[in-house]
Design a protein around this motif. Structure first.
Motif, mmCIF file in Angstrom:
data_model
loop_
_atom_site.group_PDB
_atom_site.id
_atom_site.type_symbol
_atom_site.label_atom_id
_atom_site.label_comp_id
_atom_site.label_asym_id
_atom_site.label_seq_id
_atom_site.Cartn_x
_atom_site.Cartn_y
_atom_site.Cartn_z
ATOM 1 N N UNK A 52 -10.975 19.704 3.577
ATOM 2 C CA UNK A 52 -9.875 18.736 3.571
ATOM 3 C C UNK A 52 -10.442 17.391 3.114
ATOM 4 N N UNK A 53 -9.796 16.793 2.127
ATOM 5 C CA UNK A 53 -10.246 15.512 1.586
ATOM 6 C C UNK A 53 -9.199 14.446 1.896
ATOM 7 N N UNK A 54 -9.622 13.371 2.527
ATOM 8 C CA UNK A 54 -8.700 12.288 2.845
ATOM 9 C C UNK A 54 -8.722 11.247 1.732
ATOM 10 N N UNK A 76 0.833 -1.204 0.000
ATOM 11 C CA UNK A 76 0.000 0.000 0.000
ATOM 12 C C UNK A 76 0.868 1.254 0.000
ATOM 13 N N UNK A 77 0.317 2.320 -0.558
ATOM 14 C CA UNK A 77 0.965 3.611 -0.461
ATOM 15 C C UNK A 77 0.595 4.281 0.854
ATOM 16 N N UNK A 78 0.823 5.569 0.920
ATOM 17 C CA UNK A 78 0.503 6.331 2.119
ATOM 18 C C UNK A 78 -0.799 7.084 1.906
ATOM 19 N N UNK A 79 -1.541 7.258 2.987
ATOM 20 C CA UNK A 79 -2.744 8.089 2.887
ATOM 21 C C UNK A 79 -2.320 9.531 2.641
ATOM 22 N N UNK A 80 -3.228 10.298 2.086
ATOM 23 C CA UNK A 80 -2.894 11.655 1.636
ATOM 24 C C UNK A 80 -4.049 12.592 1.937
ATOM 25 N N UNK A 81 -3.720 13.842 2.204
ATOM 26 C CA UNK A 81 -4.717 14.883 2.425
ATOM 27 C C UNK A 81 -4.670 15.888 1.281
ATOM 28 N N UNK A 82 -5.811 16.115 0.659
ATOM 29 C CA UNK A 82 -5.939 17.173 -0.333
ATOM 30 C C UNK A 82 -6.597 18.360 0.364
#
Length: 318
Positions: free
Chosen positions: A143-145, A70-76
């Motif tokens: 903020x979008x997770x 898996x990659x890392x979670x990200x915040x837009x």
């Protein structure tokens, strides 16, 4: 004399005569033996060896596909980035909305898009909480997770092609660090009927929100695999009968001259500045160049991959 005559008669009687119907047998011997066997059925032919390698690989495969991690979670963060991510189909789990936010047009559009998806949680949060989540970035109340990306295993890409009785068409990226280039390559692979993209685990672009956006939604159906060691990954592809073709400015052939692009192939694209790394370049079966009569020194990874993918697709349709 009588005895000699009897011996001659015995020899004559023992002599084998003509077989009834021999003419028909001779005609049958002159007839053809049916249509020429397929290349995959003729021992010694390259297609026969590739077919056997495919069968061996299929026998080794387990029914459950392995994942590449898996990659890392990200915040837009920010009203426009959040709206664009939702509009472009970037996967998301939660939309955080600041309490008592000014309800302008962008906020309403983002909320409508998130609600329309049906699988995104919408949560109100006080401004200090959003500041903490974003490390003080100017989030403008939205903020979008984005969840971690589920990478495929490199062998999954070849297995999927072989299972569909197709020649694998894969792009591997060597040292490409811009997520937008990765997204562009994913889009090109999807457009030309490829089976996926391979990226190294380290020092390489991953499937971030930016890559998703550039892929224009094609990342949802074109898998991206992550390799611990790109050189070893390419060697495994070669053992499975896949030709490894690297793009290099000093390549021995021009891309349109390489007939192998019409078969099972992985196209390796390096970074715009450095090109292919030494070990990866030495692993390639062929190094090809893209003729550029306009005089440009190089193309970015997305454009270069698109040119070679077009040539591969053209040969497959011929």
């Amino acid at each position: 004399m009588a005895g000699n005559s009897q011996r001659r008669n015995r020899r004559t009687s023992n002599k084998k005569g003509a077989t009834v119907g021999s003419g028909g047998q001779r005609r049958k011997g002159l007839e053809g033996k049916g249509p020429t066997p397929r290349a995959e059925d003729r021992k010694g032919h390259k297609a026969y060896r590739v077919s056997n390698a495919m069968a061996r690989q299929a026998a080794k495969r387990k029914p459950v596909a392995r994942r590449g991690g898996k990659g890392l979670s990200e915040m837009v963060v920010g009203r426009n980035p959040v709206f664009e991510a939702l509009r472009d189909g970037v996967p998301a789990t939660t939309l955080y909305v600041q309490q008592f936010i000014d309800n302008d047009e962008r906020v309403r559009e983002a909320l409508n898009l998130a609600t329309g998806r049906g699988n995104i949680h919408i949560m109100e949060a006080p401004r200090p909480e959003l500041d903490r989540m974003t490390n003080g970035l100017n989030h403008q109340g939205l903020v979008l997770q984005v969840p971690p990306y589920e990478y495929a295993h490199p062998e999954d890409l070849v297995a999927a092609a072989f299972d569909d009785h197709e020649d694998p068409l894969i792009v591997a990226l060597d040292g490409v660090t811009d997520p937008r280039n990765l997204g562009a390559v994913v889009r090109s692979v999807s457009a030309f009927g490829g089976h996926g993209v391979v990226v190294p685990e380290r020092r390489a672009a991953g499937m971030t929100a930016g890559a998703w956006k550039t892929s224009a939604g094609t990342a949802a159906r074109t898998p991206v695999a992550r390799a611990t060691n790109l050189t070893r990954c390419l060697e495994q592809y070669q053992k499975a009968g896949v030709t490894v073709v690297g793009l290099a400015a000093d390549g021995d052939r021009e891309v349109h001259e390489l007939e192998e692009l019409g078969g099972p192939v992985v196209i390796v694209v390096g970074s715009e500045g450095k090109g292919l790394s030494r070990l990866v370049g030495e692993t390639c079966d062929f190094l090809v160049r893209i003729p550029m009569p306009g005089g440009a020194e190089s193309l970015n990874a997305g454009v270069a991959a698109g040119v070679v993918l077009y040539e591969a697709a053209r040969r497959r349709m011929a």
